[in-house]
Design an enzyme around this catalytic site. Structure first.
Site, short mmCIF file in Angstrom:
data_model
loop_
_atom_site.label_atom_id
_atom_site.label_comp_id
_atom_site.label_asym_id
_atom_site.label_seq_id
_atom_site.Cartn_x
_atom_site.Cartn_y
_atom_site.Cartn_z
N TYR A 115 -0.01 -18.43 57.66
CA TYR A 115 1.13 -19.08 58.41
C TYR A 115 0.66 -20.40 58.82
CZ TYR A 115 4.67 -19.20 62.19
OH TYR A 115 5.60 -19.51 62.90
N ASN B 201 5.88 -20.33 71.68
CA ASN B 201 6.65 -18.80 71.75
C ASN B 201 7.92 -19.07 72.48
OD1 ASN B 201 3.58 -18.72 71.71
ND2 ASN B 201 3.90 -16.86 71.41
N VAL C 285 5.15 -10.23 71.18
CA VAL C 285 4.64 -9.58 72.41
C VAL C 285 6.11 -9.19 73.26
CG1 VAL C 285 4.16 -11.79 73.74
CG2 VAL C 285 2.97 -9.59 74.55
N VAL C 286 6.97 -10.22 73.77
CA VAL C 286 7.90 -10.05 74.50
C VAL C 286 8.74 -8.91 74.20
CG1 VAL C 286 10.22 -11.04 75.55
CG2 VAL C 286 7.94 -12.37 75.16
N ASN D 224 8.10 -6.24 72.08
CA ASN D 224 7.25 -5.15 72.17
C ASN D 224 6.96 -4.58 73.41
OD1 ASN D 224 6.36 -4.79 69.42
ND2 ASN D 224 4.26 -5.21 69.88
N PHE D 225 6.66 -5.36 74.51
CA PHE D 225 6.51 -4.90 75.96
C PHE D 225 7.71 -4.43 76.33
CE2 PHE D 225 2.51 -7.49 77.19
CZ PHE D 225 1.69 -6.94 76.16
N ARG E 8 -0.20 -17.46 76.98
CA ARG E 8 1.04 -18.19 76.20
C ARG E 8 2.03 -18.65 76.97
NH1 ARG E 8 -2.19 -16.72 72.88
NH2 ARG E 8 -1.84 -15.80 70.86
P1 NAD Z 1 12.69 -14.66 62.27
O1 NAD Z 1 11.73 -13.68 61.45
O2 NAD Z 1 13.47 -13.86 63.08
O3 NAD Z 1 13.45 -15.49 61.19
C1 NAD Z 1 13.05 -15.89 59.98
C2 NAD Z 1 14.19 -15.84 59.09
O4 NAD Z 1 13.88 -16.60 57.76
C3 NAD Z 1 14.83 -14.28 58.68
O5 NAD Z 1 16.02 -14.43 58.98
C4 NAD Z 1 14.03 -14.38 57.55
O6 NAD Z 1 14.86 -13.19 56.75
C5 NAD Z 1 14.11 -15.45 56.85
N1 NAD Z 1 13.22 -15.64 55.81
C6 NAD Z 1 12.01 -15.59 55.48
N2 NAD Z 1 11.47 -15.79 54.46
C7 NAD Z 1 12.58 -16.32 53.80
C8 NAD Z 1 12.70 -16.51 52.28
N3 NAD Z 1 11.50 -16.74 51.70
N4 NAD Z 1 13.91 -17.22 51.87
C9 NAD Z 1 14.84 -17.13 52.80
N5 NAD Z 1 14.78 -16.79 53.89
C10 NAD Z 1 13.79 -16.27 54.48
O7 NAD Z 1 11.71 -15.82 63.03
P2 NAD Z 1 12.10 -16.81 64.10
O8 NAD Z 1 11.28 -16.62 65.50
O9 NAD Z 1 13.58 -16.82 64.10
O10 NAD Z 1 11.63 -18.00 63.53
C11 NAD Z 1 12.36 -18.95 62.86
C12 NAD Z 1 11.57 -20.22 62.42
O11 NAD Z 1 10.91 -20.83 63.67
C13 NAD Z 1 10.17 -19.94 61.39
O12 NAD Z 1 9.99 -21.03 60.41
C14 NAD Z 1 9.12 -19.97 62.65
O13 NAD Z 1 7.71 -20.30 61.76
C15 NAD Z 1 9.40 -20.83 63.63
N6 NAD Z 1 8.90 -20.60 64.87
C16 NAD Z 1 9.26 -19.58 65.78
C17 NAD Z 1 8.74 -19.53 66.88
C18 NAD Z 1 9.19 -18.55 67.64
O14 NAD Z 1 8.41 -18.19 68.80
N7 NAD Z 1 10.07 -17.75 67.70
C19 NAD Z 1 7.48 -20.14 67.23
C20 NAD Z 1 6.99 -21.32 66.52
C21 NAD Z 1 7.71 -21.38 65.02
N1 UDP Z 2 0.17 -9.31 72.19
C1 UDP Z 2 -0.13 -7.86 72.80
N2 UDP Z 2 0.46 -7.10 72.54
C2 UDP Z 2 1.31 -6.74 71.57
C3 UDP Z 2 1.95 -7.77 70.91
C4 UDP Z 2 1.08 -9.08 71.21
O1 UDP Z 2 -1.02 -8.13 73.66
O2 UDP Z 2 1.97 -5.56 71.49
C5 UDP Z 2 -0.51 -10.37 72.38
C6 UDP Z 2 -1.04 -10.90 71.11
O3 UDP Z 2 -2.35 -10.56 70.85
C7 UDP Z 2 -0.97 -12.59 71.62
C8 UDP Z 2 0.14 -12.71 72.38
O4 UDP Z 2 0.44 -11.28 72.81
O5 UDP Z 2 -2.23 -12.75 72.35
C9 UDP Z 2 1.36 -13.30 71.95
O6 UDP Z 2 1.55 -12.47 70.37
P1 UDP Z 2 2.71 -12.90 69.63
O7 UDP Z 2 2.42 -11.89 68.41
O8 UDP Z 2 3.99 -12.71 70.33
O9 UDP Z 2 2.79 -14.26 69.20
P2 UDP Z 2 1.53 -15.38 68.84
O10 UDP Z 2 1.67 -16.06 70.08
O11 UDP Z 2 0.21 -14.76 68.96
O12 UDP Z 2 1.93 -15.89 67.44
#
Ligand code: NAD
Ligand code: UDP
Length: 316
Positions: free
Chosen positions: A145, A174, A187-188, A190-191, A211
Site C-alpha cells: 500500500y 485517517n 479502527v473507528v 471496528n470499535f 491517529r
Molecule cells: P474504500 O475501500 O471504501 O474505497 C475504495 C474503492 O475502490 C472501493 O469502492 C473499491 O471497490 C474500489 N476499488 C478497489 N480496487 C479497485 C480496482 N482495481 N478497480 C476499480 N475499483 C477498485 O476506501 P476509502 O477509504 O474510500 O479510500 C478511497 C481512497 O482514499 C483510496 O485510494 C485510499 O487509499 C485513499 N485514502 C483513504 C483514507 C481513509 O482514511 N479513508 C486515508 C488515506 C487514503
Molecule cells: N486498531 C486497533 N483495533 C482495531 C483496528 C485498528 O487497535 O480493531 C489500531 C491499529 O493498530 C492502528 C490504528 O488503530 O494503530 C488505526 O488503524 P486503521 O486500521 O484504522 O488504520 P491505519 O491508520 O493503521 O492505516
C-alpha cells in the site's frame, strides 16, 4: 460550469460521498468501481439521477470516456483489505494510476490522485508536513500500500514534468464517517460496531499509538477545493484533522458515547503499525483556505448513529 467528472473507486467510502457532492453541485459524474471493497448500496440513492452513471470495471483496464476531471480513488484503504491480496493492491495503485494518467493525457483532463499519510510510513517527525520524506519499510506487510502509493505520486509528478498534465495530489489522513462498511476493519468502524454489539473492543498492542481522525464531510470539501485550485497548485497537500488521540483513548471515548458495557482487550499489534500520525495542515490552510470544522465528538456521534441504524436494519 458543468463538468464531466470520472470518480474511480466511487462506490467506496470516500468515493460515494464525493460522487454525491459532485452530482448535487450539478456535474455529470461517471463512477467506476470493481466493487472489491465498495458496494452498490453506497451509490444507490444516485442511480435515479440522469447526471450519474455507474460502470463496473477494474481501474487498470482500458477506458475511453470524455472527461474534464478525474478523481483517482480506486484502491483498498483498510489494512485488512489491502493486505488480503497485496500483489493486487500494488497493481491497482500503480497500474491504475498509469491508466488514469494516460486517460487524463488523452482527454487533457485535470487529475486528482488520492494519496495517503501512509507514504510517511512510521514517521520519526510529528506532526508530519509535506516536506518530510518518510520512514517506510519497503518489504513490510504495509509496503503493498504505502510503497505503491509513493510510486503513484512519482508517476503523477513525472506526467506533470514530462507531459504537462494538470495534477493534484492529496495526502489523506485517517478519515471516518457513514458509508464505511461495518466489517471494513478500520479502527473507528471496528470499535463502534463492537461497542454497539457489546463485544470486546480489540485494541491492538498497548493502544498508545496515535491517529488523527477527520470527518468525511470535511475531507470531501478539501478534495474539491484542491481540485478547483489554480494550476500552479499541484500538491502534495496534507488533508486531515490535526486533533490527535491515542487508540486506547478512542476506545474509551466510543464506550462512553455508546453507553456500552464492552470491555477492552489487548491483542497483538500488526506489523509496521505506525506509532504516531498527525497532519501539519498549514499548507492546506494557506493555499486552499481549508481546515476541518467537525470535531471528533460530533463526527463520532454521527457515525455511531449511522452504524447503529445499519446494524438494526440488518437485525444484528
Ligand atoms: P474504500 O475501500 O471504501 O474505497 C475504495 C474503492 O475502490 C472501493 O469502492 C473499491 O471497490 C474500489 N476499488 C478497489 N480496487 C479497485 C480496482 N482495481 N478497480 C476499480 N475499483 C477498485 O476506501 P476509502 O477509504 O474510500 O479510500 C478511497 C481512497 O482514499 C483510496 O485510494 C485510499 O487509499 C485513499 N485514502 C483513504 C483514507 C481513509 O482514511 N479513508 C486515508 C488515506 C487514503
Ligand atoms: N486498531 C486497533 N483495533 C482495531 C483496528 C485498528 O487497535 O480493531 C489500531 C491499529 O493498530 C492502528 C490504528 O488503530 O494503530 C488505526 O488503524 P486503521 O486500521 O484504522 O488504520 P491505519 O491508520 O493503521 O492505516
Amino acid at each position: 460550469m458543468t463538468k464531466r467528472i470520472l470518480v474511480t473507486g466511487g462506490a467506496g467510502f470516500l468515493g460515494s460521498h464525493l460522487c454525491r457532492h459532485l452530482v448535487e453541485a450539478g456535474h455529470h459524474v461517471l463512477c467506476l468501481d470493481n466493487f472489491s471493497t465498495g458496494t452498490k448500496a453506497n451509490v444507490e440513492p444516485l442511480l435515479a439521477n440522469a447526471r450519474f452513471a455507474l460502470k463496473c470495471q477494474d481501474v487498470t483496464d482500458p477506458l475511453e470516456a470524455g472527461v474534464d476531471e478525474i478523481y483517482n480513488l480506486a484502491c483498498p484503504a483498510s489494512p485488512l483489505s489491502y493486505q488480503r491480496d497485496p500483489i493486487m493492491t500494488t497493481k491497482t495503485s500503480v497500474l491504475g494510476a498509469i491508466a488514469m494518467l494516460e486517460l487524463a493525457k488523452r482527454q487533457r483532463a485535470r487529475i486528482f490522485q488520492a494519496s495517503t499519510s501512509e507514504i510517511y510510513g512510521d514517521p520519526a517527525a510529528s506532526p508530519q508536513s509535506e516536506t518530510y520524506w518518510g520512514n517506510v519499510n519497503p518489504i513490510g506487510v504495509r509496503a503493498c500500500y504505502n510503497e505503491a502509493k509513493r510510486c503513484a505520486e512519482t508517476l503523477v509528478f513525472d506526467y506533470w514534468r514530462q507531459h504537462g498534465l494538470r495534477i493534484k495530489i492529496a495526502r489523506i489522513f485517517n478519515t471516518y464517517g457513514p458509508n464505511m462498511r461495518a466489517d471494513d476493519g478500520r479502527v473507528v468502524s471496528n470499535f463502534i460496531v463492537q461497542a454497539l454489539r457489546g463485544e470486546a473492543i480489540t485494541v491492538y498492542g498497548d493502544g498508545r499509538q496515535t491517529r488523527s481522525f477527520c470527518y468525511v464531510d470535511d475531507m470531501i470539501s478539501g478534495f474539491v477545493r484542491l481540485m478547483d485550485s489554480g494550476d500552479p497548485i499541484t500538491g502534495p497537500v496534507n488533508l486531515g484533522n490535526p486533533e490527535q488521540i491515542t487508540v486506547l483513548d478512542l476506545a474509551k471515548r466510543i464506550i462512553d458515547m455508546t453507553g456500552s458495557r464492552s470491555r477492552i482487550v489487548h491483542v497483538a499489534l500488526p506489523g509496521d503499525d505506525p506509532k504516531q500520525r498527525q497532519p501539519d495542515i498549514a499548507m492546506a490552510a494557506a493555499l486552499l483556505d481549508w481546515r476541518p470544522s467537525i470535531s471528533l465528538s460530533e463526527g463520532l456521534g454521527r457515525t455511531i448513529a449511522h452504524l447503529d441504524g445499519e446494524l438494526r436494519a440488518a437485525g444484528v
